[in-house]
Design a protein around this motif. Structure first.
Motif, PDB file in Angstrom:
ATOM      1  N   PRO A 193      42.997  46.617  21.749  1.00 40.74           N
ATOM      2  CA  PRO A 193      43.873  45.702  22.485  1.00 40.74           C
ATOM      3  C   PRO A 193      43.644  44.273  22.013  1.00 40.74           C
ATOM      4  O   PRO A 193      42.665  43.977  21.317  1.00 40.74           O
ATOM      5  CB  PRO A 193      43.427  45.887  23.938  1.00 40.74           C
ATOM      6  N   SER A 194      44.517  43.378  22.429  1.00 36.89           N
ATOM      7  CA  SER A 194      44.414  41.996  21.978  1.00 36.89           C
ATOM      8  C   SER A 194      43.123  41.330  22.432  1.00 36.89           C
ATOM      9  O   SER A 194      42.630  40.408  21.776  1.00 36.89           O
ATOM     10  CB  SER A 194      45.622  41.186  22.473  1.00 36.89           C
ATOM     11  N   SER A 195      42.554  41.788  23.530  1.00 35.78           N
ATOM     12  CA  SER A 195      41.307  41.185  24.013  1.00 35.78           C
ATOM     13  C   SER A 195      40.138  41.454  23.074  1.00 35.78           C
ATOM     14  O   SER A 195      39.108  40.782  23.155  1.00 35.78           O
ATOM     15  CB  SER A 195      40.985  41.712  25.413  1.00 35.78           C
ATOM     16  N   SER A 196      40.278  42.427  22.170  1.00 38.51           N
ATOM     17  CA  SER A 196      39.223  42.703  21.200  1.00 38.51           C
ATOM     18  C   SER A 196      39.207  41.715  20.049  1.00 38.51           C
ATOM     19  O   SER A 196      38.281  41.724  19.236  1.00 38.51           O
ATOM     20  CB  SER A 196      39.399  44.121  20.634  1.00 38.51           C
ATOM     21  N   CYS A 197      40.215  40.863  19.965  1.00 33.99           N
ATOM     22  CA  CYS A 197      40.304  39.928  18.847  1.00 33.99           C
ATOM     23  C   CYS A 197      39.127  38.969  18.807  1.00 33.99           C
ATOM     24  O   CYS A 197      38.715  38.517  17.741  1.00 33.99           O
ATOM     25  CB  CYS A 197      41.601  39.133  18.937  1.00 33.99           C
ATOM     26  N   ALA A 198      38.577  38.636  19.958  1.00 29.32           N
ATOM     27  CA  ALA A 198      37.523  37.630  20.006  1.00 29.32           C
ATOM     28  C   ALA A 198      36.221  38.111  19.383  1.00 29.32           C
ATOM     29  O   ALA A 198      35.672  37.466  18.503  1.00 29.32           O
ATOM     30  CB  ALA A 198      37.286  37.204  21.458  1.00 29.32           C
ATOM     31  N   GLY A 199      35.723  39.269  19.828  1.00 32.80           N
ATOM     32  CA  GLY A 199      34.429  39.739  19.352  1.00 32.80           C
ATOM     33  C   GLY A 199      34.485  40.693  18.182  1.00 32.80           C
ATOM     34  O   GLY A 199      33.559  40.754  17.380  1.00 32.80           O
ATOM     35  N   MET A 200      35.579  41.465  18.080  1.00 30.90           N
ATOM     36  CA  MET A 200      35.760  42.467  17.017  1.00 30.90           C
ATOM     37  C   MET A 200      34.606  43.482  16.983  1.00 30.90           C
ATOM     38  O   MET A 200      34.218  43.957  15.914  1.00 30.90           O
ATOM     39  CB  MET A 200      35.920  41.800  15.650  1.00 30.90           C
ATOM     40  N   VAL A 201      34.054  43.820  18.160  1.00 30.42           N
ATOM     41  CA  VAL A 201      32.946  44.771  18.230  1.00 30.42           C
ATOM     42  C   VAL A 201      33.336  45.924  19.152  1.00 30.42           C
ATOM     43  O   VAL A 201      33.704  45.694  20.303  1.00 30.42           O
ATOM     44  CB  VAL A 201      31.668  44.111  18.768  1.00 30.42           C
ATOM     45  N   PRO A 202      33.260  47.177  18.684  1.00 31.34           N
ATOM     46  CA  PRO A 202      33.568  48.322  19.544  1.00 31.34           C
ATOM     47  C   PRO A 202      32.585  48.414  20.705  1.00 31.34           C
ATOM     48  O   PRO A 202      31.406  48.096  20.555  1.00 31.34           O
ATOM     49  CB  PRO A 202      33.425  49.530  18.603  1.00 31.34           C
ATOM     50  N   GLY A 203      33.039  48.890  21.838  1.00 25.65           N
ATOM     51  CA  GLY A 203      32.172  49.046  23.001  1.00 25.65           C
ATOM     52  C   GLY A 203      31.668  50.468  23.138  1.00 25.65           C
ATOM     53  O   GLY A 203      31.880  51.118  24.160  1.00 25.65           O
ATOM     54  N   HIS A 204      30.999  50.955  22.129  1.00 24.99           N
ATOM     55  CA  HIS A 204      30.543  52.347  22.115  1.00 24.99           C
ATOM     56  C   HIS A 204      29.109  52.502  22.586  1.00 24.99           C
ATOM     57  O   HIS A 204      28.592  53.606  22.639  1.00 24.99           O
ATOM     58  CB  HIS A 204      30.662  52.921  20.694  1.00 24.99           C
ATOM     59  N   GLY A 205      28.435  51.411  22.881  1.00 20.43           N
ATOM     60  CA  GLY A 205      27.059  51.495  23.324  1.00 20.43           C
ATOM     61  C   GLY A 205      26.065  51.728  22.206  1.00 20.43           C
ATOM     62  O   GLY A 205      24.868  51.892  22.449  1.00 20.43           O
TER      63      GLY A 205
END
Length: 203
Positions: A25-37
């Motif tokens: 989503p567009s909110s991922s543009c800032a960090g560009m890091v997956p939230g997979h833990g």
């Protein structure tokens, strides 16, 4: 200000529950890091980002390819050197390509590329066409091989602009003290979105 930040947090957390297997989503543009833990891979990435040209001027169509082996997800932006988090439009995809699509980062239409499904891919090719001379730029990518294995900040060779050889103004700070409060608020919101992006970039 506190009410606005709380509302942002609540909205983001609600959306994150469903996940985004069809692309970041567009909110991922800032960090560009997956939230997979899982931790970001520390070793060299097997993937590369290459272009069909080494220089550009406004209006040129630059073909960009991510390759290097099988992967499932990606997020790619064009950025001025040293300006991480400030994507530069405009991207497009080949007609009929159902592996990738453009993404509108906040305030910028077609300013990133992402996957459209978590199916295995061996490469992704797309286009970047700047509307103006933006100075030298790099393409930066996050590539997800599988849920626990991913690389961030995979950087292309520099794409040089002969007309305007310095980075554009997209990441330059405004020294006007009258704008200090607005700049601080924007920084706080940007920081929160960067942290929460880890919840959104789920494949």
């Amino acid at each position: 200000m506190d009410v606005v930040l709380i509302a942002l947090v609540l909205q983001c957390c609600v959306v994150a529950v469903s996940g985004y297997p069809g692309g970041a989503p567009s909110s991922s543009c800032a960090g560009m890091v997956p939230g997979h833990g899982a931790a970001v891979q520390a070793g060299a990435s097997p993937y590369t980002v290459t272009m069909t040209a080494s220089t550009y001027t406004a209006g040129d169509v630059i073909e960009v390819t991510v390759s290097g082996g099988t992967f499932r997800g990606l997020l790619v932006q064009a950025q001025s050197p040293g300006c991480f988090g400030f994507p530069l439009p405009s991207f497009s995809v080949m007609s009929g390509d159902d592996n990738v699509s453009t993404l509108a980062c906040p305030g910028q239409a077609n300013s990133a590329i992402t996957h459209t499904s978590r199916s295995d891919k061996t490469q992704a090719t797309f286009y970047w066409t700047p509307g103006q001379d933006l100075g030298h730029i790099n393409f930066r990518a996050t590539v997800v091989q599988n849920f626990n294995t991913f690389w961030v900040n995979i950087t292309s060779p520099e794409l040089r602009n002969s007309v305007n050889p310095v980075p554009g103004p997209s990441c330059q700070t405004n020294g006007n003290q009258d704008n200090a409060g607005a700049d601080l608020k924007a920084h706080i919101v940007f920081s929160i979105l960067s942290i929460l992006s880890a919840l959104f970039f789920v494949l």
